[in-house]
Design an enzyme around this catalytic site. Sequence first.
Site, PDB file in Angstrom:
ATOM      1  N   ASN A   9       0.858  -1.187   0.000  1.00  0.00           N
ATOM      2  CA  ASN A   9       0.000   0.000   0.000  1.00  0.00           C
ATOM      3  C   ASN A   9       0.905   1.252   0.000  1.00  0.00           C
ATOM      4  O   ASN A   9       1.638   1.481   0.963  1.00  0.00           O
ATOM      5  CB  ASN A   9      -0.894  -0.042   1.255  1.00  0.00           C
ATOM      6  CG  ASN A   9      -1.821   1.140   1.353  1.00  0.00           C
ATOM      7  OD1 ASN A   9      -1.421   2.269   1.088  1.00  0.00           O
ATOM      8  ND2 ASN A   9      -3.051   0.902   1.750  1.00  0.00           N
ATOM      9  N   LYS A  12       0.834   3.436   3.113  1.00  0.00           N
ATOM     10  CA  LYS A  12       1.558   2.872   4.264  1.00  0.00           C
ATOM     11  C   LYS A  12       3.068   2.992   4.047  1.00  0.00           C
ATOM     12  O   LYS A  12       3.801   3.292   4.988  1.00  0.00           O
ATOM     13  CB  LYS A  12       1.198   1.393   4.441  1.00  0.00           C
ATOM     14  CG  LYS A  12      -0.205   1.104   4.959  1.00  0.00           C
ATOM     15  CD  LYS A  12      -0.279  -0.385   5.316  1.00  0.00           C
ATOM     16  CE  LYS A  12      -1.656  -0.868   5.651  1.00  0.00           C
ATOM     17  NZ  LYS A  12      -1.672  -2.306   6.005  1.00  0.00           N
ATOM     18  N   ASP A  69      -1.883  -5.053   9.858  1.00  0.00           N
ATOM     19  CA  ASP A  69      -3.237  -5.158   9.324  1.00  0.00           C
ATOM     20  C   ASP A  69      -4.038  -4.096  10.050  1.00  0.00           C
ATOM     21  O   ASP A  69      -3.933  -3.945  11.271  1.00  0.00           O
ATOM     22  CB  ASP A  69      -3.819  -6.549   9.555  1.00  0.00           C
ATOM     23  CG  ASP A  69      -5.012  -6.804   8.642  1.00  0.00           C
ATOM     24  OD1 ASP A  69      -4.905  -6.504   7.442  1.00  0.00           O
ATOM     25  OD2 ASP A  69      -6.062  -7.272   9.123  1.00  0.00           O
ATOM     26  N   SER A  70      -4.781  -3.330   9.288  1.00  0.00           N
ATOM     27  CA  SER A  70      -5.460  -2.197   9.895  1.00  0.00           C
ATOM     28  C   SER A  70      -6.845  -2.036   9.292  1.00  0.00           C
ATOM     29  O   SER A  70      -7.164  -2.642   8.268  1.00  0.00           O
ATOM     30  CB  SER A  70      -4.630  -0.925   9.712  1.00  0.00           C
ATOM     31  OG  SER A  70      -4.109  -0.854   8.407  1.00  0.00           O
ATOM     32  N   PHE A 150      -4.360   8.638   2.991  1.00  0.00           N
ATOM     33  CA  PHE A 150      -4.883   7.676   2.021  1.00  0.00           C
ATOM     34  C   PHE A 150      -6.130   7.040   2.627  1.00  0.00           C
ATOM     35  O   PHE A 150      -6.550   7.384   3.735  1.00  0.00           O
ATOM     36  CB  PHE A 150      -3.827   6.609   1.674  1.00  0.00           C
ATOM     37  CG  PHE A 150      -3.468   5.702   2.822  1.00  0.00           C
ATOM     38  CD1 PHE A 150      -2.528   6.084   3.765  1.00  0.00           C
ATOM     39  CD2 PHE A 150      -4.077   4.459   2.970  1.00  0.00           C
ATOM     40  CE1 PHE A 150      -2.192   5.250   4.832  1.00  0.00           C
ATOM     41  CE2 PHE A 150      -3.751   3.615   4.034  1.00  0.00           C
ATOM     42  CZ  PHE A 150      -2.811   4.026   4.961  1.00  0.00           C
ATOM     43  N   GLY A 151      -6.711   6.110   1.880  1.00  0.00           N
ATOM     44  CA  GLY A 151      -7.831   5.318   2.411  1.00  0.00           C
ATOM     45  C   GLY A 151      -8.990   6.193   2.870  1.00  0.00           C
ATOM     46  O   GLY A 151      -9.456   7.093   2.155  1.00  0.00           O
TER      47      GLY A 151
HETATM   48  P1  ITT Z   1      -1.060  -4.253   2.734  1.00  0.00           P
HETATM   49  O1  ITT Z   1      -1.833  -5.487   3.149  1.00  0.00           O
HETATM   50  O2  ITT Z   1      -0.244  -4.466   1.498  1.00  0.00           O
HETATM   51  O3  ITT Z   1      -0.298  -3.642   3.859  1.00  0.00           O
HETATM   52  P2  ITT Z   1      -3.702  -3.061   2.495  1.00  0.00           P
HETATM   53  O4  ITT Z   1      -4.211  -1.763   1.969  1.00  0.00           O
HETATM   54  O5  ITT Z   1      -4.352  -4.311   1.944  1.00  0.00           O
HETATM   55  O6  ITT Z   1      -2.118  -3.108   2.286  1.00  0.00           O
HETATM   56  P3  ITT Z   1      -4.849  -3.655   5.036  1.00  0.00           P
HETATM   57  O7  ITT Z   1      -5.259  -5.020   4.638  1.00  0.00           O
HETATM   58  O8  ITT Z   1      -4.271  -3.447   6.402  1.00  0.00           O
HETATM   59  O9  ITT Z   1      -3.778  -3.037   4.047  1.00  0.00           O
HETATM   60  O10 ITT Z   1      -6.121  -2.754   4.786  1.00  0.00           O
HETATM   61  C1  ITT Z   1      -6.217  -1.607   5.443  1.00  0.00           C
HETATM   62  C2  ITT Z   1      -7.262  -0.727   4.774  1.00  0.00           C
HETATM   63  O11 ITT Z   1      -7.792   0.075   5.818  1.00  0.00           O
HETATM   64  C3  ITT Z   1      -6.577   0.196   3.788  1.00  0.00           C
HETATM   65  O12 ITT Z   1      -6.605  -0.291   2.465  1.00  0.00           O
HETATM   66  C4  ITT Z   1      -7.396   1.464   3.971  1.00  0.00           C
HETATM   67  O13 ITT Z   1      -8.574   1.391   3.203  1.00  0.00           O
HETATM   68  C5  ITT Z   1      -7.762   1.428   5.451  1.00  0.00           C
HETATM   69  N1  ITT Z   1      -6.738   2.117   6.256  1.00  0.00           N
HETATM   70  C6  ITT Z   1      -5.735   1.563   6.996  1.00  0.00           C
HETATM   71  N2  ITT Z   1      -4.973   2.495   7.544  1.00  0.00           N
HETATM   72  C7  ITT Z   1      -5.458   3.669   7.141  1.00  0.00           C
HETATM   73  C8  ITT Z   1      -5.067   5.003   7.362  1.00  0.00           C
HETATM   74  O14 ITT Z   1      -3.997   5.324   8.063  1.00  0.00           O
HETATM   75  N3  ITT Z   1      -5.832   5.947   6.819  1.00  0.00           N
HETATM   76  C9  ITT Z   1      -6.915   5.652   6.078  1.00  0.00           C
HETATM   77  N4  ITT Z   1      -7.331   4.422   5.793  1.00  0.00           N
HETATM   78  C10 ITT Z   1      -6.604   3.426   6.327  1.00  0.00           C
END
Ligand code: ITT
Length: 200
Positions: A9, A12, A69-70, A150-151
């Site tokens: 991501n 991240k 994981d978030s 992001f996100g």
């Molecule tokens: P990786 O597994 O490759 O690390 P991912 O995007 O799939 O990337 P996650 O499975 O942890 O990561 O999903 C977390 C989602 O939650 C992420 O795609 C965002 O939509 C949201 N998210 C997590 N942290 C965030 C942040 O700091 N600000 C805004 N949205 C966030």
Amino acid sequence: MDILIATYNPGKVREYRELLIPLEATPVFPLELGLRIDVPEDAATYLENATQKASAHARASGLVTLADDSGLEVDALCGAPGLRSARYAPGQDADRTAALLAAMSDVPLEQRTARFRCTVVIDSPDGPRYHAEGVCEGLITLEPSGSGGFGYDPVFYLPEHGCTMAELAPEAKNRISHRARAVEAALPLLRRVLAVHGPA
Ligand code: ITT
């Protein structure tokens, strides 16, 4: 020495480059090593998902590895999108925030409480494994605002700052976010693991 940060991501990646500056190790990312491991994120907890990501990348790289994981937990949606935050709706981040706002169209302001949660796991090819968690409380806005982060950042309002997470400067997000808090708790654990795996 290097520490692998097991994320694809870009949001991240940017944040970890800054958050890990206090560490006496250089963060590297899977794509920089030519690694691309698709780990199924289908477990019942953030901890299990982060553990699967960290372990798979530690095994493949031979490096001390950190994964997170978030997700965003919205009280009016019984904790959704939660573990499914990255897959809540198809498309880009903006499509997922739009889906979230649509699902909450009849929820009044005072009931729009939510939190970001981040679980960090540190693993290494021969263990041991550690984890840490960070949480950041806020409210879901009625419309997106801001272009940072992001996100779901544009719809996550921080009452004590009077703005959304996407309106904060990157340094400010990195002081108060769920990820910043998880990393702060993880830094002593990381130093312990790196001391064991450092140059002899
Ligand atoms: P990786 O597994 O490759 O690390 P991912 O995007 O799939 O990337 P996650 O499975 O942890 O990561 O999903 C977390 C989602 O939650 C992420 O795609 C965002 O939509 C949201 N998210 C997590 N942290 C965030 C942040 O700091 N600000 C805004 N949205 C966030």
